[in-house]
Design a protein around this motif. Structure first.
Motif, PDB file in Angstrom:
ATOM      1  N   ILE A 180     -41.586   5.186 -51.791  1.00  0.00           N
ATOM      2  CA  ILE A 180     -40.483   4.365 -52.198  1.00  0.00           C
ATOM      3  C   ILE A 180     -39.904   4.557 -50.149  1.00  0.00           C
ATOM      4  O   ILE A 180     -39.792   5.297 -49.969  1.00  0.00           O
ATOM      5  CB  ILE A 180     -39.245   5.161 -52.741  1.00  0.00           C
ATOM      6  N   GLY A 181     -38.499   3.634 -50.347  1.00  0.00           N
ATOM      7  CA  GLY A 181     -38.103   3.826 -48.486  1.00  0.00           C
ATOM      8  C   GLY A 181     -38.922   3.469 -47.202  1.00  0.00           C
ATOM      9  O   GLY A 181     -39.477   2.811 -47.486  1.00  0.00           O
ATOM     10  N   GLU A 182     -38.650   4.510 -46.654  1.00  0.00           N
ATOM     11  CA  GLU A 182     -38.703   4.263 -44.753  1.00  0.00           C
ATOM     12  C   GLU A 182     -40.496   4.629 -44.351  1.00  0.00           C
ATOM     13  O   GLU A 182     -40.872   3.602 -44.011  1.00  0.00           O
ATOM     14  CB  GLU A 182     -38.528   5.055 -44.046  1.00  0.00           C
ATOM     15  N   VAL A 183     -40.848   4.844 -45.403  1.00  0.00           N
ATOM     16  CA  VAL A 183     -42.703   4.821 -45.931  1.00  0.00           C
ATOM     17  C   VAL A 183     -43.775   3.822 -46.140  1.00  0.00           C
ATOM     18  O   VAL A 183     -44.372   3.615 -45.488  1.00  0.00           O
ATOM     19  CB  VAL A 183     -43.634   6.593 -46.521  1.00  0.00           C
ATOM     20  N   LEU A 184     -42.602   2.549 -46.831  1.00  0.00           N
ATOM     21  CA  LEU A 184     -43.416   1.508 -46.904  1.00  0.00           C
ATOM     22  C   LEU A 184     -43.048   0.407 -45.812  1.00  0.00           C
ATOM     23  O   LEU A 184     -42.376   0.885 -44.284  1.00  0.00           O
ATOM     24  CB  LEU A 184     -42.064   0.474 -47.720  1.00  0.00           C
ATOM     25  N   ASP A 185     -44.189  -0.532 -45.612  1.00  0.00           N
ATOM     26  CA  ASP A 185     -44.052  -1.481 -44.625  1.00  0.00           C
ATOM     27  C   ASP A 185     -43.609  -2.840 -44.684  1.00  0.00           C
ATOM     28  O   ASP A 185     -43.351  -3.772 -44.851  1.00  0.00           O
ATOM     29  CB  ASP A 185     -44.802  -2.801 -44.431  1.00  0.00           C
ATOM     30  N   ILE A 186     -41.211  -2.174 -44.630  1.00  0.00           N
ATOM     31  CA  ILE A 186     -40.183  -2.790 -44.496  1.00  0.00           C
ATOM     32  C   ILE A 186     -38.927  -2.760 -43.785  1.00  0.00           C
ATOM     33  O   ILE A 186     -39.108  -1.322 -44.409  1.00  0.00           O
ATOM     34  CB  ILE A 186     -39.579  -3.036 -46.166  1.00  0.00           C
ATOM     35  N   THR A 187     -38.868  -2.661 -43.398  1.00  0.00           N
ATOM     36  CA  THR A 187     -37.746  -1.871 -41.968  1.00  0.00           C
ATOM     37  C   THR A 187     -36.587  -2.920 -41.589  1.00  0.00           C
ATOM     38  O   THR A 187     -36.634  -4.416 -42.068  1.00  0.00           O
ATOM     39  CB  THR A 187     -38.442  -1.868 -40.605  1.00  0.00           C
ATOM     40  N   GLY A 188     -35.429  -2.808 -42.020  1.00  0.00           N
ATOM     41  CA  GLY A 188     -34.552  -3.370 -41.725  1.00  0.00           C
ATOM     42  C   GLY A 188     -33.765  -3.193 -40.910  1.00  0.00           C
ATOM     43  O   GLY A 188     -34.524  -2.371 -39.375  1.00  0.00           O
ATOM     44  N   PHE A 225     -23.243  -7.929 -47.121  1.00  0.00           N
ATOM     45  CA  PHE A 225     -24.281  -9.140 -47.232  1.00  0.00           C
ATOM     46  C   PHE A 225     -25.363  -8.395 -47.000  1.00  0.00           C
ATOM     47  O   PHE A 225     -26.536  -8.781 -45.030  1.00  0.00           O
ATOM     48  CB  PHE A 225     -23.762 -10.440 -46.675  1.00  0.00           C
ATOM     49  N   VAL A 226     -26.432  -8.136 -47.938  1.00  0.00           N
ATOM     50  CA  VAL A 226     -27.231  -7.730 -47.555  1.00  0.00           C
ATOM     51  C   VAL A 226     -28.739  -8.148 -48.335  1.00  0.00           C
ATOM     52  O   VAL A 226     -28.167  -9.376 -49.714  1.00  0.00           O
ATOM     53  CB  VAL A 226     -28.464  -6.072 -48.635  1.00  0.00           C
ATOM     54  N   SER A 227     -29.950  -9.481 -47.556  1.00  0.00           N
ATOM     55  CA  SER A 227     -30.317 -10.443 -47.914  1.00  0.00           C
ATOM     56  C   SER A 227     -31.673  -9.918 -47.502  1.00  0.00           C
ATOM     57  O   SER A 227     -32.081  -8.750 -46.309  1.00  0.00           O
ATOM     58  CB  SER A 227     -29.698 -11.509 -47.585  1.00  0.00           C
ATOM     59  N   ALA A 228     -33.416 -10.842 -48.094  1.00  0.00           N
ATOM     60  CA  ALA A 228     -34.139 -10.662 -47.238  1.00  0.00           C
ATOM     61  C   ALA A 228     -34.143 -10.384 -45.660  1.00  0.00           C
ATOM     62  O   ALA A 228     -35.703  -9.874 -45.336  1.00  0.00           O
ATOM     63  CB  ALA A 228     -35.391 -10.971 -48.181  1.00  0.00           C
ATOM     64  N   LYS A 229     -33.459 -11.544 -45.199  1.00  0.00           N
ATOM     65  CA  LYS A 229     -33.460 -12.081 -43.988  1.00  0.00           C
ATOM     66  C   LYS A 229     -33.581 -10.974 -43.129  1.00  0.00           C
ATOM     67  O   LYS A 229     -33.054 -10.608 -41.999  1.00  0.00           O
ATOM     68  CB  LYS A 229     -32.776 -13.118 -44.334  1.00  0.00           C
ATOM     69  N   ASN A 230     -32.857 -10.140 -43.965  1.00  0.00           N
ATOM     70  CA  ASN A 230     -32.503  -8.504 -42.579  1.00  0.00           C
ATOM     71  C   ASN A 230     -33.832  -7.694 -42.635  1.00  0.00           C
ATOM     72  O   ASN A 230     -33.098  -5.896 -41.522  1.00  0.00           O
ATOM     73  CB  ASN A 230     -31.154  -8.203 -43.964  1.00  0.00           C
ATOM     74  N   TYR A 231     -34.689  -8.007 -43.283  1.00  0.00           N
ATOM     75  CA  TYR A 231     -35.172  -7.060 -43.034  1.00  0.00           C
ATOM     76  C   TYR A 231     -37.120  -7.709 -42.485  1.00  0.00           C
ATOM     77  O   TYR A 231     -37.195  -8.554 -42.160  1.00  0.00           O
ATOM     78  CB  TYR A 231     -35.998  -6.506 -44.124  1.00  0.00           C
ATOM     79  N   LEU A 232     -37.793  -6.824 -41.725  1.00  0.00           N
ATOM     80  CA  LEU A 232     -38.490  -6.896 -41.411  1.00  0.00           C
ATOM     81  C   LEU A 232     -39.792  -6.796 -42.380  1.00  0.00           C
ATOM     82  O   LEU A 232     -40.043  -6.163 -43.238  1.00  0.00           O
ATOM     83  CB  LEU A 232     -39.114  -6.167 -40.297  1.00  0.00           C
ATOM     84  N   GLY A 233     -40.941  -7.784 -42.992  1.00  0.00           N
ATOM     85  CA  GLY A 233     -41.914  -7.399 -43.931  1.00  0.00           C
ATOM     86  C   GLY A 233     -41.497  -8.481 -44.869  1.00  0.00           C
ATOM     87  O   GLY A 233     -41.354  -9.784 -44.357  1.00  0.00           O
ATOM     88  N   LEU A 272     -34.001  -5.937 -53.303  1.00  0.00           N
ATOM     89  CA  LEU A 272     -32.858  -5.872 -53.571  1.00  0.00           C
ATOM     90  C   LEU A 272     -32.514  -5.949 -54.468  1.00  0.00           C
ATOM     91  O   LEU A 272     -30.749  -5.822 -54.877  1.00  0.00           O
ATOM     92  CB  LEU A 272     -32.704  -7.304 -52.311  1.00  0.00           C
ATOM     93  N   LYS A 273     -33.013  -6.971 -56.125  1.00  0.00           N
ATOM     94  CA  LYS A 273     -32.779  -7.296 -56.672  1.00  0.00           C
ATOM     95  C   LYS A 273     -31.816  -6.268 -57.851  1.00  0.00           C
ATOM     96  O   LYS A 273     -30.636  -6.675 -58.245  1.00  0.00           O
ATOM     97  CB  LYS A 273     -33.678  -8.382 -57.719  1.00  0.00           C
ATOM     98  N   VAL A 274     -32.362  -5.606 -57.983  1.00  0.00           N
ATOM     99  CA  VAL A 274     -32.270  -4.391 -58.423  1.00  0.00           C
ATOM    100  C   VAL A 274     -30.123  -3.897 -58.711  1.00  0.00           C
ATOM    101  O   VAL A 274     -29.995  -3.118 -59.057  1.00  0.00           O
ATOM    102  CB  VAL A 274     -32.519  -3.251 -59.336  1.00  0.00           C
ATOM    103  N   LEU A 275     -29.778  -3.437 -56.764  1.00  0.00           N
ATOM    104  CA  LEU A 275     -29.064  -3.527 -56.080  1.00  0.00           C
ATOM    105  C   LEU A 275     -28.053  -4.062 -55.603  1.00  0.00           C
ATOM    106  O   LEU A 275     -28.528  -4.566 -53.944  1.00  0.00           O
ATOM    107  CB  LEU A 275     -29.415  -1.858 -55.761  1.00  0.00           C
ATOM    108  N   THR A 276     -27.160  -3.748 -55.994  1.00  0.00           N
ATOM    109  CA  THR A 276     -25.783  -4.631 -55.211  1.00  0.00           C
ATOM    110  C   THR A 276     -25.427  -3.867 -54.273  1.00  0.00           C
ATOM    111  O   THR A 276     -24.849  -2.558 -54.326  1.00  0.00           O
ATOM    112  CB  THR A 276     -25.243  -5.635 -56.456  1.00  0.00           C
ATOM    113  N   PRO A 277     -24.749  -4.618 -53.366  1.00  0.00           N
ATOM    114  CA  PRO A 277     -24.065  -3.324 -52.156  1.00  0.00           C
ATOM    115  C   PRO A 277     -22.392  -2.580 -53.472  1.00  0.00           C
ATOM    116  O   PRO A 277     -22.064  -1.779 -53.010  1.00  0.00           O
ATOM    117  CB  PRO A 277     -22.715  -4.640 -51.129  1.00  0.00           C
ATOM    118  N   ASP A 278     -21.635  -3.718 -54.122  1.00  0.00           N
ATOM    119  CA  ASP A 278     -20.650  -3.451 -54.999  1.00  0.00           C
ATOM    120  C   ASP A 278     -21.168  -2.177 -56.123  1.00  0.00           C
ATOM    121  O   ASP A 278     -20.430  -1.501 -56.410  1.00  0.00           O
ATOM    122  CB  ASP A 278     -20.457  -4.425 -55.777  1.00  0.00           C
TER     123      ASP A 278
END
Length: 374
Positions: free
Chosen positions: A343-351, A53-61, A70-76
Motif C-alpha cells: 500500500i501507499g508510495e511503494v506502489l507504481d502510482i504517484t500523485g 477534487f480527487v480523481s485518477a487523472k491526478n495520478y501517474l499510473g 479511490l472509490k473506497v474513500l472520498t475526501p469527505d
C-alpha cells in the motif's frame, strides 16, 4: 507469538491501516524512533491531507486500477475520520490542518489498533508454510498477513527505505524503474542565469507532453523549483519543457509606451534584468529593440529548455515507479503470495502535488483493511 497482521512502516498508509483494522492482533514495525516523519513534513508542516477534487487523472499510473482504489474513500470521509481537527480549504482545493501536521499524526496514533515497535529496521521477509517470518536486526516477528507500507526512496533525512522493493523482488514481484518526483530541476549551461535569481519567485505556466501546470515557480542556487515545477517533474524523464513567464500578460501591451521593459512587464525587476543580461541586451523601451531582439524577448511567453536533471531523491517529495500493479490483485494482494499486500508510495502510482499522495495512502490502506476485516 503469531500476529494476524504485521505492517512494515508507520507512515500515512501504515498508520491509517492500523487505525482501520478491527479486533485483530496487529503490529507495526517502524525503522525510525518516531512515527509519521513524512506526515510531519507534509504541506510545509501543515499537512495537506486531501483535495476536494480527487480523481485518477491526478495520478501517474494505471488509471482504471487507481479509480477502483479511490472509490473506497472520498475526501469527505477523510475529513470525517479526522473530524476532531479543523481543516481549511486553500489553494488548489487542498485541505490543510489548522493546528498543523502534529495533530494529524496524534489522531492517527490515538486511533491505533496496532502495537507499534520503533527502531525496528526490517531486513527481509519470507513465507514459510502459512506464516510470514519478518526479520529485523535483533529479532524475528511472525504473522499470517504482511502489509508493506514502507514508502519510497524520497527524503532520506526522513528515514526512507528500499525494503518494500526488496521484499517484493525477493517474492518474485517486479518493480518499475524508480525516480525522484515532485522535485526541482537542475539546469544546463544555457540556463545558468536561473541560478543568479536564487530566491526570486513568480507565477508561470509550465508545459510538458500535453500537461500544463500553473502556479509558483521558484529560482534556487541549483536551478528551479516551486509547485508548478514539482508537478512537471512527475511527467519528465528527459527532454524539453516550456515555461510561459507571462501567463496573464497580453503581448500587445509591449508595443505601446516609452517605459523600460522592466517597468512594463509584471515580473520581478531582478528577473527581467537577468534575462536581458543573459542575452546581451540592455533594459529599454520595447520599440527600441531590433526585430531579432524582440524575438528574444517574446521567448518569455514560451521559454523552452531541457533540464540537466532533478535535485535527486534527497529533495524529492515522492518516488515515481515501484511495485508493478500487474503483479497484484484488485485488493493490492500479491497474485503469487496469499496474505502479502502493498500500500501507499511503494506502489507504481504517484500523485501530483496537492494532497493527492496522502489521500492515496489512506485509500490504499482502507482497501486492504476491508479485506483483512472480513
Amino acid at each position: 507469538m503469531i500476529y494476524d497482521v504485521i505492517i512494515v512502516g508507520a507512515g500515512a498508509s501504515g498508520l491509517f491501516l492500523g487505525a482501520n483494522l478491527k479486533s485483530k492482533k496487529v503490529a507495526i514495525l517502524e525503522k525510525n524512533s518516531i512515527a509519521g516523519k513524512k506526515i510531519l513534513a507534509s504541506g510545509g508542516g501543515r499537512c495537506n491531507i486531501t483535495n476536494r477534487f480527487v480523481s485518477a487523472k491526478n495520478y501517474l499510473g494505471e488509471q482504471k486500477f487507481i479509480e477502483q482504489i479511490l472509490k473506497v474513500l472520498t475526501p469527505d470521509q477523510v475529513l470525517k475520520f479526522f473530524s476532531e481537527l479543523k481543516f481549511s480549504e486553500e489553494k488548489q482545493n487542498q485541505f490543510f490542518c489548522d493546528s498543523g501536521a502534529k495533530s494529524v499524526l496524534s489522531v492517527l496514533l490515538k486511533r491505533q489498533n496496532a502495537d507499534i515497535f520503533y527502531n525496528k529496521e526490517v531486513l527481509g521477509a519470507k513465507k514459510i508454510d502459512e506464516i510470514f517470518e519478518i526479520l529485523t536486526k535483533d529479532e524475528k516477528f511472525r504473522a499470517r498477513n504482511l502489509v508493506i507500507a514502507s514508502g519510497g526512496l524520497s527524503y532520506k533525512a526522513l528515514g526512507a527505505s528500499d525494503i518494500g522493493y526488496k521484499i517484493a523482488n525477493d517474492s518474485g514481484i517486479e518493480t518499475s524503474a524508480l525516480a525522484p518526483a515532485l522535485v526541482g530541476f537542475s539546469v544546463q549551461k544555457d540556463e545558468f542565469w536561473f541560478k543568479e535569481l536564487s530566491g526570486v519567485s513568480l507565477n508561470a505556466d509550465v508545459e510538458i507532453n500535453s500537461h500544463k501546470f500553473s502556479g509558483d515557480l521558484l529560482f534556487t542556487h541549483r536551478g528551479i523549483s516551486g509547485p508548478a515545477i514539482l508537478n512537471t517533474s512527475l511527467f519528465w524523464q528527459k527532454g524539453r519543457i516550456c515555461i510561459n513567464f507571462l501567463p496573464k500578460f497580453n503581448e500587445k501591451n509591449l508595443i505601446n509606451g516609452k517605459k523600460q521593459l522592466s517597468s512594463v512587464l509584471p515580473l520581478p525587476k531582478r528577473f527581467v534584468l537577468e534575462f536581458l543580461k543573459n542575452f546581451g541586451l540592455k533594459d529599454r523601451a520595447f520599440y527600441e529593440f531590433s526585430d531579432k531582439e524582440r524575438q528574444i524577448i517574446k521567448r518569455l511567453f514560451a521559454y523552452e529548455f531541457a533540464p540537466a536533471g532533478t535535485f535527486g531523491f534527497e529533495r524529492a517529495e515522492v518516488t515515481k515507479g515501484g511495485i508493478k500493479i500487474e503483479f497484484l490483485d484488485e485488493n493490492l494482494q500479491a497474485s503469487n503470495i496469499k496474505g502479502l499486500y502493498f500500500i501507499g508510495e511503494v506502489l507504481d502510482i504517484t500523485g501530483m502535488l496537492g494532497g493527492y499522495n496522502l489521500h492515496f495512502a489512506f485509500a490504499s490502506a482502507l482497501k486492504v483493511a476491508r479485506v483483512l476485516n472480513l
